[in-house]
Write a protein that holds these residues in place. Structure first.
Motif, mmCIF file in Angstrom:
data_model
loop_
_atom_site.group_PDB
_atom_site.id
_atom_site.type_symbol
_atom_site.label_atom_id
_atom_site.label_comp_id
_atom_site.label_asym_id
_atom_site.label_seq_id
_atom_site.Cartn_x
_atom_site.Cartn_y
_atom_site.Cartn_z
ATOM 1 N N ARG A 265 -11.486 5.351 -7.437
ATOM 2 C CA ARG A 265 -11.910 4.990 -6.087
ATOM 3 C C ARG A 265 -10.703 4.898 -5.154
ATOM 4 O O ARG A 265 -10.720 5.415 -4.033
ATOM 5 N N ARG A 266 -9.643 4.276 -5.620
ATOM 6 C CA ARG A 266 -8.459 4.116 -4.778
ATOM 7 C C ARG A 266 -7.807 5.473 -4.490
ATOM 8 O O ARG A 266 -7.370 5.746 -3.374
ATOM 9 N N ALA A 267 -7.745 6.332 -5.521
ATOM 10 C CA ALA A 267 -7.177 7.662 -5.304
ATOM 11 C C ALA A 267 -8.034 8.471 -4.334
ATOM 12 O O ALA A 267 -7.518 9.204 -3.492
ATOM 13 N N ALA A 268 -9.363 8.338 -4.447
ATOM 14 C CA ALA A 268 -10.257 9.070 -3.549
ATOM 15 C C ALA A 268 -10.073 8.614 -2.108
ATOM 16 O O ALA A 268 -10.100 9.416 -1.173
ATOM 17 N N LEU A 269 -9.869 7.314 -1.916
ATOM 18 C CA LEU A 269 -9.623 6.801 -0.569
ATOM 19 C C LEU A 269 -8.353 7.400 0.017
ATOM 20 O O LEU A 269 -8.322 7.839 1.164
#
Length: 416
Positions: A265-269
């Protein structure tokens, strides 16, 4: 085959001069950190979103190692210079030779190999080749209307793995499920790559039949987990990291980001906030619409009385706020991925207006920058509407502005 074959300038990984495509650099920069005692402790999906080095279990060491790899990728640093820079880095200088370490899984004390010339070569090759391949995949997806096929190519190694050699010259559609697993590199030291092919060339040379890909059962000796791994691919390399990251971005676009694991999720953000589509929306006056750039933390969403989480950037904000200073403001957009790290947060409710969440990010300040603008914390204001969450404005502020803000009767401090 020469290392810098001018006929195929898109080949990933063999010549790092004058530097990587921006997609590769961004892919690597947006990775998080994953401490691990063994490469077997990290799933293939985690490798796509997090940087890890076996036997490196401290976050400050991992951050220093990632910075060295990022520098090598960005500047096209050759292996010898990368090794020298690593050895002279004060944070990494002691991570060398053999040392007794406790295995966190078993509690045993083992004689562990830390840094060595061979290990640094592995770190360099694995990270830079996979980053360039992942960046290439983003370009493949973006240009597949013009180049809808891929050709599997062998690298310059003197000898090739039989299962890799069997696929040399094979041409398949970009959307073929084959590339879910067989997008190179496909193992430690693998130098295979893919070349984009037009429909005309594929028709002239012939599209290959989908190969009969056999799987084998591989058991992780540390965890006992059993996984299906394609025959010919090293365990841990059986996922296409570029495709996986794009799939995570699409999950964000479709408001399914909360279903992703935390690291993904953090990488996608970070990926979406620094993506070409957001940059185009932020800089091109003819571009209209919305693009997701951040995720509202649950506690602040609850305080604002909304069950929405996805924060979007729109051309309205661009035209109203960015003005003539677009380039500098686009750089600030990446901080939308870090709303949960804001040092100070307030909720503002003015009569007759939509609620606004105000985030002050100290981490965005760069005290060493020669630009006075970048030396200040970044304030991001998100307006809360029934139709969605939108970036209202963003600008740099002093702490004096926070003091003035919290004195206002319409302001409620949520975090300080």
């Amino acid at each position: 085959m020469a290392d810098d074959d001018p006929e195929y300038p898109d080949r990933p990984g063999y010549s790092f001069n004058p530097g990587p495509p921006p997609e590769a650099s961004r892919f690597f920069r947006n990775k998080g950190l994953r401490p691990a005692f063994s490469w077997e402790d990290v799933e293939p999906e985690e490798h796509a979103v997090a940087f890890t080095v076996a036997k490196m279990t401290e976050l400050d060491l991992l951050e220093a190692a990632r910075d060295e790899a990022q520098k090598a990728l960005d500047a096209g640093v050759p292996l010898e210079a990368f090794q020298k820079s690593w050895r002279t880095n004060p944070k990494l200088a002691d991570w060398w030779g053999r040392r007794e370490m406790e295995d966190p899984l078993t509690g045993e004390i083992v004689d562990a190999q830390l840094g060595s010339p061979r290990r640094l070569k592995t770190i360099y090759d694995a990270n830079l080749r996979s980053a360039r391949a992942a960046g290439q995949w983003e370009r493949i997806e973006r240009t597949k209307a013009a180049f809808p096929f891929l050709e599997y190519r062998l690298g310059p190694s003197e000898t090739h793995r039989p299962h890799h050699a069997d696929k040399a010259g094979m041409i398949l559609p970009v959307d073929s499920p084959f590339w879910e697993e067989w997008m190179p590199p496909n193992g430690w030291g693998c130098k295979c790559w893919v070349r984009q092919v037009t429909k005309a060339e594929a028709g002239r040379r012939g599209v290959s039949d989908m190969p009969d890909v056999q799987d084998r059962i591989w058991q992780n000796k540390r965890t006992g987990d059993r996984q299906l791994v394609p025959v010919g691919i090293d365990p841990g390399w059986q996922r296409n990291p570029g495709k996986l990251r794009l799939q995570n971005m699409e999950a964000m676009l479709k408001d399914r980001l909360l279903a992703l694991p935390e690291a993904a999720r953090r990488a996608a953000l970070r990926d979406i906030a620094t993506s070409w589509r957001v940059a185009r929306l932020a800089t091109d006056p003819s571009s209209v619409g919305n693009a997701p750039v951040g995720l509202l933390p649950a506690e602040f969403a609850e305080a604002a009385g909304t069950n929405l989480h996805l924060v979007e950037f729109s051309n309205i904000t661009r035209d109203h706020v960015f003005g003539q200073d677009k380039a500098r403001r686009v750089g600030d957009l990446k901080w939308m991925a870090f709303l949960d790290l804001a040092g100070r947060v307030a909720l503002q409710k003015r009569p007759g207006s939509h609620p606004r969440l105000i985030f002050d990010l100290d981490a965005a300040a760069n005290p060493a920058s020669p630009d006075p603008y970048e030396r200040l914390p970044l304030r991001i204001i998100v307006v809360v509407k029934a139709s969605g969450l939108f970036v209202d404005t963003m600008y740099r502020v002093t702490l004096r502005r926070w003091t003035a803000l919290k004195r206002q009767e319409t302001t409620k401090v949520l975090k300080e």
